[in-house]
Design an enzyme around this catalytic site. Structure first.
Site, PDB file in Angstrom:
ATOM      1  N   ASN A  42     -67.993 -30.012  -0.833  1.00 11.75           N
ATOM      2  CA  ASN A  42     -67.454 -30.098   0.521  1.00 11.75           C
ATOM      3  C   ASN A  42     -67.262 -31.564   0.893  1.00 11.75           C
ATOM      4  OD1 ASN A  42     -70.333 -30.161   0.515  1.00 11.75           O
ATOM      5  ND2 ASN A  42     -70.458 -29.577   2.663  1.00 11.75           N
ATOM      6  N   GLU A  44     -66.460 -33.691   4.218  1.00 13.62           N
ATOM      7  CA  GLU A  44     -66.386 -33.587   5.676  1.00 13.62           C
ATOM      8  C   GLU A  44     -65.615 -34.750   6.289  1.00 13.62           C
ATOM      9  OE1 GLU A  44     -70.444 -32.933   6.999  1.00 13.62           O
ATOM     10  OE2 GLU A  44     -70.335 -30.856   6.301  1.00 13.62           O
ATOM     11  N   CYS A  53     -64.037 -27.309   2.286  1.00 12.01           N
ATOM     12  CA  CYS A  53     -65.191 -26.695   1.619  1.00 12.01           C
ATOM     13  C   CYS A  53     -65.161 -26.943   0.106  1.00 12.01           C
ATOM     14  CB  CYS A  53     -65.193 -25.187   1.834  1.00 12.01           C
ATOM     15  SG  CYS A  53     -65.549 -24.656   3.505  1.00 12.01           S
ATOM     16  N   GLU A  55     -65.530 -24.840  -2.362  1.00  9.44           N
ATOM     17  CA  GLU A  55     -64.746 -23.859  -3.127  1.00  9.44           C
ATOM     18  C   GLU A  55     -63.267 -24.236  -3.128  1.00  9.44           C
ATOM     19  OE1 GLU A  55     -66.947 -23.373  -0.728  1.00  9.44           O
ATOM     20  OE2 GLU A  55     -67.973 -21.450  -0.894  1.00  9.44           O
ATOM     21  N   CYS A  88     -67.150 -19.192   2.916  1.00  6.15           N
ATOM     22  CA  CYS A  88     -66.565 -18.921   4.239  1.00  6.15           C
ATOM     23  C   CYS A  88     -65.299 -18.084   4.049  1.00  6.15           C
ATOM     24  CB  CYS A  88     -66.275 -20.212   4.987  1.00  6.15           C
ATOM     25  SG  CYS A  88     -64.710 -20.994   4.555  1.00  6.15           S
ATOM     26  N   CYS A  91     -62.177 -19.819   2.587  1.00  6.22           N
ATOM     27  CA  CYS A  91     -62.258 -19.944   1.123  1.00  6.22           C
ATOM     28  C   CYS A  91     -62.019 -18.607   0.439  1.00  6.22           C
ATOM     29  CB  CYS A  91     -63.599 -20.539   0.718  1.00  6.22           C
ATOM     30  SG  CYS A  91     -63.718 -22.289   1.149  1.00  6.22           S
TER      31      CYS A  91
HETATM   32  N1  THU Z   1     -69.162 -25.147   3.363  1.00  3.30           N
HETATM   33  C1  THU Z   1     -68.702 -25.084   2.088  1.00  3.30           C
HETATM   34  O1  THU Z   1     -68.373 -26.110   1.478  1.00  3.30           O
HETATM   35  N2  THU Z   1     -68.605 -23.876   1.507  1.00  3.30           N
HETATM   36  C2  THU Z   1     -69.042 -22.723   2.059  1.00  3.30           C
HETATM   37  O2  THU Z   1     -68.940 -21.690   1.434  1.00  3.30           O
HETATM   38  C3  THU Z   1     -69.634 -22.715   3.397  1.00  3.30           C
HETATM   39  C4  THU Z   1     -69.514 -23.987   4.149  1.00  3.30           C
HETATM   40  C5  THU Z   1     -69.338 -26.464   3.979  1.00  3.30           C
HETATM   41  C6  THU Z   1     -68.387 -26.819   5.054  1.00  3.30           C
HETATM   42  C7  THU Z   1     -69.184 -27.863   5.812  1.00  3.30           C
HETATM   43  O3  THU Z   1     -69.025 -29.115   5.172  1.00  3.30           O
HETATM   44  C8  THU Z   1     -70.619 -27.425   5.649  1.00  3.30           C
HETATM   45  O4  THU Z   1     -70.625 -26.540   4.548  1.00  3.30           O
HETATM   46  C9  THU Z   1     -71.223 -26.749   6.867  1.00  3.30           C
HETATM   47  O5  THU Z   1     -70.402 -25.721   7.308  1.00  3.30           O
END
Ligand code: THU
Length: 132
Positions: A42, A44, A53, A55, A88, A91
């Site tokens: 991920n 940000e 994310c 994935e 999520c 994704c």
């Molecule tokens: N996030 C992911 O990278 N993958 C997921 O399946 C769930 C959420 C990340 C997004 C964000 O950077 C952090 O987790 C909190 O939501």
């Protein structure tokens, strides 16, 4: 490559997560049908909605490298959570675009257990076409 080995790749890439805002690192590793592993984390942003994310980072990297629909064998997702960390729904929708419905999605928990789900079971009634 088995699911434990693929999950090891997902855990290994966790350290590259850029998650200063949530402090919630996520790593993903995709096994391609040719045996290649493509990882993602991920990434940000101070403008939270610009976050990507793990994935999707991995899937978009595979597409950037020239892989196509049908080239994806399995995906593993790892975090630092006690419980299994599910992808999520954005994704899941991106997975639906490129993965076969029976593609395994491996999740893990703090104890290191691995659970296998099929994409079709975690993304039911997905939006797949405009011609309807
Ligand atoms: N996030 C992911 O990278 N993958 C997921 O399946 C769930 C959420 C990340 C997004 C964000 O950077 C952090 O987790 C909190 O939501």
């Amino acid at each position: 490559m088995n699911k434990e080995q693929l999950m090891t790749h997902a855990r290994a890439v966790l350290k590259h997560s850029y998650s200063p805002y949530s402090k919630f690192p996520v790593g993903a590793a995709i096994l391609m049908k040719d045996g290649t592993v493509i990882s993602g984390v991920n990434v940000e942003n101070v403008s939270f909605g610009a976050t990507n994310c793990a994935e999707r980072t991995a899937i978009f990297t595979a597409i950037t490298q020239g892989y196509q629909k049908g080239d994806f064998e399995a995906i593993a997702v790892a975090g630092e959570t006690e419980d299994f960390l599910p992808p999520c729904n954005i994704c899941r929708q991106v997975m639906v675009e490129f993965f076969a419905p029976t593609t395994p999605v491996y999740l893990t928990n703090g104890a290191g257990d691995i659970r296998e789900f099929l994409l079709k079971d975690i993304a039911p009634l997905a939006f797949t076409e405009l011609d309807m």
